[in-house]
Design an enzyme around this catalytic site. Structure first.
Site, PDB file in Angstrom:
ATOM      1  N   GLU A   1      -1.505   6.105  -0.447  1.00  0.00           N
ATOM      2  CA  GLU A   1      -2.972   5.983  -0.330  1.00  0.00           C
ATOM      3  C   GLU A   1      -3.557   7.320   0.140  1.00  0.00           C
ATOM      4  O   GLU A   1      -4.726   7.623  -0.119  1.00  0.00           O
ATOM      5  CB  GLU A   1      -3.289   4.864   0.674  1.00  0.00           C
TER       6      GLU A   1
ATOM      7  N   HIS B   1       0.879  -1.179   0.000  1.00  0.00           N
ATOM      8  CA  HIS B   1       0.000   0.000   0.000  1.00  0.00           C
ATOM      9  C   HIS B   1       0.909   1.218   0.000  1.00  0.00           C
ATOM     10  O   HIS B   1       1.689   1.409   0.944  1.00  0.00           O
ATOM     11  CB  HIS B   1      -0.845   0.035   1.278  1.00  0.00           C
TER      12      HIS B   1
HETATM   13  C1  6MZ Z   1      -4.790   0.085   4.351  1.00  0.00           C
HETATM   14  C2  6MZ Z   1      -6.153  -1.690   4.858  1.00  0.00           C
HETATM   15  C3  6MZ Z   1      -7.190  -1.127   4.073  1.00  0.00           C
HETATM   16  O1  6MZ Z   1      -5.664  -8.289   7.589  1.00  0.00           O
HETATM   17  O2  6MZ Z   1      -7.469  -8.561   9.281  1.00  0.00           O
HETATM   18  N1  6MZ Z   1      -6.607  -2.816   5.385  1.00  0.00           N
HETATM   19  N2  6MZ Z   1      -4.964  -1.081   4.984  1.00  0.00           N
HETATM   20  N3  6MZ Z   1      -5.727   0.688   3.605  1.00  0.00           N
HETATM   21  C4  6MZ Z   1      -6.951   0.119   3.447  1.00  0.00           C
HETATM   22  N4  6MZ Z   1      -7.884   0.790   2.724  1.00  0.00           N
HETATM   23  C5  6MZ Z   1      -9.158   1.141   3.232  1.00  0.00           C
HETATM   24  N5  6MZ Z   1      -8.229  -1.967   4.124  1.00  0.00           N
HETATM   25  C6  6MZ Z   1      -7.864  -2.998   4.919  1.00  0.00           C
HETATM   26  O3  6MZ Z   1      -7.933  -7.341   7.125  1.00  0.00           O
HETATM   27  C7  6MZ Z   1      -8.109  -6.086   7.734  1.00  0.00           C
HETATM   28  C8  6MZ Z   1      -6.823  -5.286   7.722  1.00  0.00           C
HETATM   29  O4  6MZ Z   1      -6.454  -4.965   6.373  1.00  0.00           O
HETATM   30  C9  6MZ Z   1      -5.822  -3.698   6.296  1.00  0.00           C
HETATM   31  C10 6MZ Z   1      -5.813  -3.141   7.717  1.00  0.00           C
HETATM   32  O5  6MZ Z   1      -4.571  -3.428   8.309  1.00  0.00           O
HETATM   33  C11 6MZ Z   1      -6.934  -3.927   8.392  1.00  0.00           C
HETATM   34  O6  6MZ Z   1      -6.775  -4.004   9.788  1.00  0.00           O
HETATM   35  P1  6MZ Z   1      -7.118  -8.537   7.806  1.00  0.00           P
HETATM   36  O7  6MZ Z   1      -7.630  -9.758   7.120  1.00  0.00           O
END
Ligand code: 6MZ
Length: 368
Positions: A210, A207
């Site tokens: 962003e 990422h």
């Molecule tokens: C950055 C994001 C995200 O890992 O528990 N996550 N990180 N930007 C975004 N855009 C909106 N969307 C999700 O899935 C949830 C985790 O994914 C990352 C964040 O660290 C979030 O806690 P998992 O499966």
């Protein structure tokens, strides 16, 4: 029946390359997980109704709110069984939306009170993936382990070690993701971790940019270079944008664009303002993705349709976008070839500017 771009996007075979497991959990699965949690922990105070209230209260307001939602979801998916159930449901829902290849990413979590370790979390997710492969869902799945940028470099190193181990053992873990709240900490602190991951053979999906004004952490990470880049909404804007764009172009790093995510987190105010046009006009690889289909209540078909409508893309251009994304998957050439053949069969059956007859036989993902 009137020709409808969304119907075409639904029948179009697709690859999903940017989907966070917890963020992709649908409301239906959340209800299942709440029941599972309540059954196992009668002393868990938050009732179903309370929980939904909390979820709605923060839903869709800002980037900050979205990160609060992740915490709520992680609270109801804090056991091995919950991770397994969530993963199976998420995969089935993507399959129902005609996603033929899915790269899920997730942050391995260690929850002492439920006995879940990072390792057992990964094993639960991989068990769900393997079972989906053995079923007739018609979807190929690979996993990226995620490093949350709030974590310590030491913990991130442990995740890399697990990723390398499971890459060797299962062949299903293919890469590493760097994600988390983009406004906290400095992502370039993870440079040594990412260098180690890359040299061990893991592919990198990071990422980057962003949010605005992140050139300082973005530039050293672009030098790696990553294999794909998540969001990149502000690469071409603000200070040092020329340097960032230059590196992305030089290394031909594909950009994963998540339309609804950008709208809900207000990093763009309307679809037309997305960075899609900037990179598409320059013939730079872009991949349409959902990011968090559960939290943002979207599907990959709908993301394609939003792009089609805003940028006036033809069915052939949509097909090409979907087909070209196959080049950027982290699985091997055998899978790429298989997918490309599947797409060609679709193309031969549904000439892009097809008539209404084909549309009437389109499966309706919403009804699944
Ligand atoms: C950055 C994001 C995200 O890992 O528990 N996550 N990180 N930007 C975004 N855009 C909106 N969307 C999700 O899935 C949830 C985790 O994914 C990352 C964040 O660290 C979030 O806690 P998992 O499966």
């Amino acid at each position: 029946m009137e020709r409808n771009v969304l119907n075409y996007c639904r029948i179009l075979p697709k690859v999903e390359l940017h989907a966070h497991l917890s963020g992709s959990i649908s409301e239906k699965t959340m209800i299942k997980l709440i029941k599972l949690k309540t059954d196992k922990n009668p002393d868990w105070q938050l009732s179903h109704a309370d929980w939904q209230f909390h979820l709605k209260a923060v839903k869709g307001k800002s980037l900050e709110d979205v990160f609060l939602i992740f915490q709520l979801i992680q609270e109801i998916s804090d056991s091995e069984e919950a991770a397994y159930v969530a993963c199976k449901d998420v995969i089935s829902e993507f399959a129902a939306d005609n996603v033929k290849y899915l790269e899920l990413r997730t942050t391995p979590r260690c929850i002492p009170k439920t006995g879940m370790t990072r390792r057992s979390y990964i094993e639960s997710v991989l068990r769900a993936i393997s079972e989906c492969h053995s079923s007739d869902l018609g979807i190929e799945i690979r996993l990226l382990l995620a490093i949350d940028r709030r974590t310590s470099v030491k913990d991130a190193m442990e995740i890399v070690e697990l990723a390398v181990e499971f890459m060797m053992k299962s062949g299903l873990v293919v890469g590493l993701d760097l994600s988390g709240d983009p406004t906290v900490n400095d992502a370039s602190d993870f440079l040594p971790v990412l260098i180690k991951a890359k040299s061990a053979g893991l592919r990198l999906a990071l990422h980057l940019a962003e949010v605005p004004d992140k050139a300082q952490e973005t530039l050293p990470l672009l030098e790696l270079p990553p294999d794909r880049l998540g969001h990149g909404t502000f690469l071409h804007k603000g200070d040092q944008s020329e340097n960032m764009v230059g590196l992305v172009k030089k290394h031909k790093v594909p950009i994963e664009i998540c339309v609804t995510s950008n709208l809900i987190t207000s990093t763009v105010s309307k679809v037309e303002d997305l960075h899609f046009q900037y990179w598409y006009d320059r013939k730079h690889p872009v991949i349409i993705c959902t990011d968090d289909k559960g939290v943002f209540s979207c599907s990959l078909s709908e993301e394609f349709a939003l792009i089609a409508e805003a940028f006036k893309l033809s069915e052939q251009q949509l097909y090409d976008l979907s087909y070209d994304a196959i080049d950027y998957i982290f699985a091997g050439d055998d899978i790429k070839n298989k997918l490309q053949n599947e797409w060609k069969v679709f193309h031969s059956r549904h000439s892009p500017e097809f008539g209404d007859e084909c549309l009437q036989s389109a499966p309706d993902a919403k009804s699944e």
